[in-house]
Design an enzyme around this catalytic site. Structure first.
Site, PDB file in Angstrom:
ATOM      1  N   LYS A 118       6.289  -6.352 -10.048  1.00 13.30           N
ATOM      2  CA  LYS A 118       6.193  -7.725  -9.391  1.00 13.30           C
ATOM      3  C   LYS A 118       7.457  -8.855  -9.781  1.00 13.30           C
ATOM      4  O   LYS A 118       7.841  -9.687  -8.972  1.00 13.30           O
ATOM      5  CB  LYS A 118       4.728  -8.366  -9.750  1.00 13.30           C
ATOM      6  CG  LYS A 118       3.761  -7.840  -9.293  1.00 13.30           C
ATOM      7  CD  LYS A 118       2.293  -8.729  -9.111  1.00 13.30           C
ATOM      8  CE  LYS A 118       1.359  -8.188  -8.471  1.00 13.30           C
ATOM      9  NZ  LYS A 118       0.364  -9.003  -8.528  1.00 13.30           N
ATOM     10  N   LYS A 200       1.230   5.433   0.852  1.00 12.91           N
ATOM     11  CA  LYS A 200       0.090   4.736   0.870  1.00 12.91           C
ATOM     12  C   LYS A 200      -0.030   3.763   1.870  1.00 12.91           C
ATOM     13  O   LYS A 200       1.074   2.911   2.154  1.00 12.91           O
ATOM     14  CB  LYS A 200      -0.533   4.120  -0.451  1.00 12.91           C
ATOM     15  CG  LYS A 200      -1.810   3.785  -0.679  1.00 12.91           C
ATOM     16  CD  LYS A 200      -2.271   3.500  -2.146  1.00 12.91           C
ATOM     17  CE  LYS A 200      -1.742   2.150  -2.454  1.00 12.91           C
ATOM     18  NZ  LYS A 200      -2.141   1.837  -3.892  1.00 12.91           N
ATOM     19  N   LYS A 203      -1.396  -3.205   2.953  1.00 13.43           N
ATOM     20  CA  LYS A 203      -1.508  -4.425   3.741  1.00 13.43           C
ATOM     21  C   LYS A 203      -0.259  -5.413   3.678  1.00 13.43           C
ATOM     22  O   LYS A 203       0.018  -6.386   4.684  1.00 13.43           O
ATOM     23  CB  LYS A 203      -2.754  -5.188   3.404  1.00 13.43           C
ATOM     24  CG  LYS A 203      -2.556  -6.059   2.058  1.00 13.43           C
ATOM     25  CD  LYS A 203      -3.822  -6.540   1.347  1.00 13.43           C
ATOM     26  CE  LYS A 203      -3.948  -6.668   0.133  1.00 13.43           C
ATOM     27  NZ  LYS A 203      -5.451  -7.284  -0.513  1.00 13.43           N
TER      28      LYS A 203
END
Length: 335
Positions: A118, A200, A203
């Site tokens: 992140k 994977k 979203k």
């Protein structure tokens, strides 16, 4: 006559309100949460405090919290069976997070792979919350004394840190926290991107055709499956090197309950066009009842708020006992 039935093990799961979950989230994890309600005493939380390590637009965040709470109800989480609540509505989470932060080592936090990932994505906002949020996650878990925490591979590191923090705290102050075990859920479908099936489904993918959202309408779902990546063989069979078809077969199997062998047999001699159509229709039928229930909850703000309030009150009661015990053990004066 005394009830000698064994106590159900306690489980806790949290989900951030950062956008609408995908079909992959549902088939891989959320659907299993629904099944866990009969096996475990379950606690489910919308982890909205975790969402603010990245800048949020207030009105959008407020809507996403409501939508995630409604969606958890819509997929089948039952407030009569489980405790369902919003994290920020239970003050004990942020209170215990500070106590645990003071028992978490800098080196432990700096090794967290999610922090590194992140920090790279949000290089202009590497804040203290982003670094220290595993301490909040540990508080989320330990407040409710769960025996198990359902995890995917990407969260196992955080549960291990939570166990370390709990053992350290218990070693200093006595037996305060249950040390939870990571619980690998019964195998859910491993749903991959419809455009890059080696990855994977996510979203946050920039390509809207790579994922199916739980809120996608039937036309959108069908369009996305029609554009799904396959291969040139034009044969519906599960095999190495056929990542796109393997992915579609796993999705169809998860939605219909048919084995992969049965799927192969049913589509023998049929082309990919027919198969993509069938997969899309199967997904539409799985999503339909969820979307209908979701719409009802979102239209009844009073009921949604009432269920949130009830959940917050129950969670506050349960968490306060743990928080008070931890504070007393540390030497704080409670009045």
């Amino acid at each position: 006559m005394e009830n000698t039935a064994p106590r159900k093990k306690r489980a806790l799961s949290c989900i951030q309100p950062s956008g609408v979950p995908t079909l992959g989230n549902y088939l891989g994890a959320l659907r299993n949460w629904v099944g866990m309600q009969d096996e475990f005493e379950c606690f489910f939380a919308v982890a909205d405090l975790h969402a603010i390590t990245v800048r949020q637009e207030p009105a959008k965040l407020r809507q996403q919290i409501r939508e995630m709470f409604a969606l958890l109800l819509a997929i089948g989480l039952d407030p009569e069976k489980s405790l369902l609540f919003v994290q920020s509505q239970v003050p004990a989470h942020s209170q215990l997070a500070w106590l645990l932060a003071c028992h978490t080592q800098f080196g432990e936090l700096s090794r967290m792979t999610q922090f590194k990932d992140k920090a790279q994505k949000h290089a202009d906002n590497i804040n203290l919350g982003l670094f220290a949020y595993p301490s909040l996650m540990a508080a989320d878990i330990l407040l409710y004394q769960p025996d198990v925490v359902p995890v995917g591979a990407d969260q196992k590191q955080h549960v291990e840190l939570t166990r370390n923090i709990a053992e350290r705290f218990n070693g200093l102050y006595g037996n305060v926290f249950t040390v939870p075990e990571p619980y690998i859920m019964k195998t859910g479908a491993r749903v991959r991107s419809l455009q890059e099936p080696t990855r994977k489904m996510s979203k946050s993918d920039e390509n809207q055709y790579a994922y199916v959202s739980l809120k996608d309408d039937p036309d959108t779902v069908m369009r996305k499956f029609r554009r799904a990546v396959t291969d040139s063989e034009a044969q519906v069979r599960y095999a190495e090197g056929k990542d796109g078809i393997n992915n579609l077969m796993e999705i169809y199997s998860a939605c219909t309950g048919d084995s992969l062998e049965a799927v192969e047999a049913a589509f023998a001699g049929k082309g990919y066009g027919d198969f993509k159509q069938a997969v899309g229709e199967a997904v539409v039928e799985v999503l339909r009842p969820i979307q209908e229930r979701f719409a009802r909850y979102m239209q009844d703000k009073g009921q949604l708020d009432s269920l949130m309030k009830q959940g917050a009150e129950r969670a506050s009661l349960a968490s306060r006992r743990t928080l008070d015990k931890a504070m007393k053990k540390m030497g704080f004066v409670l009045v």
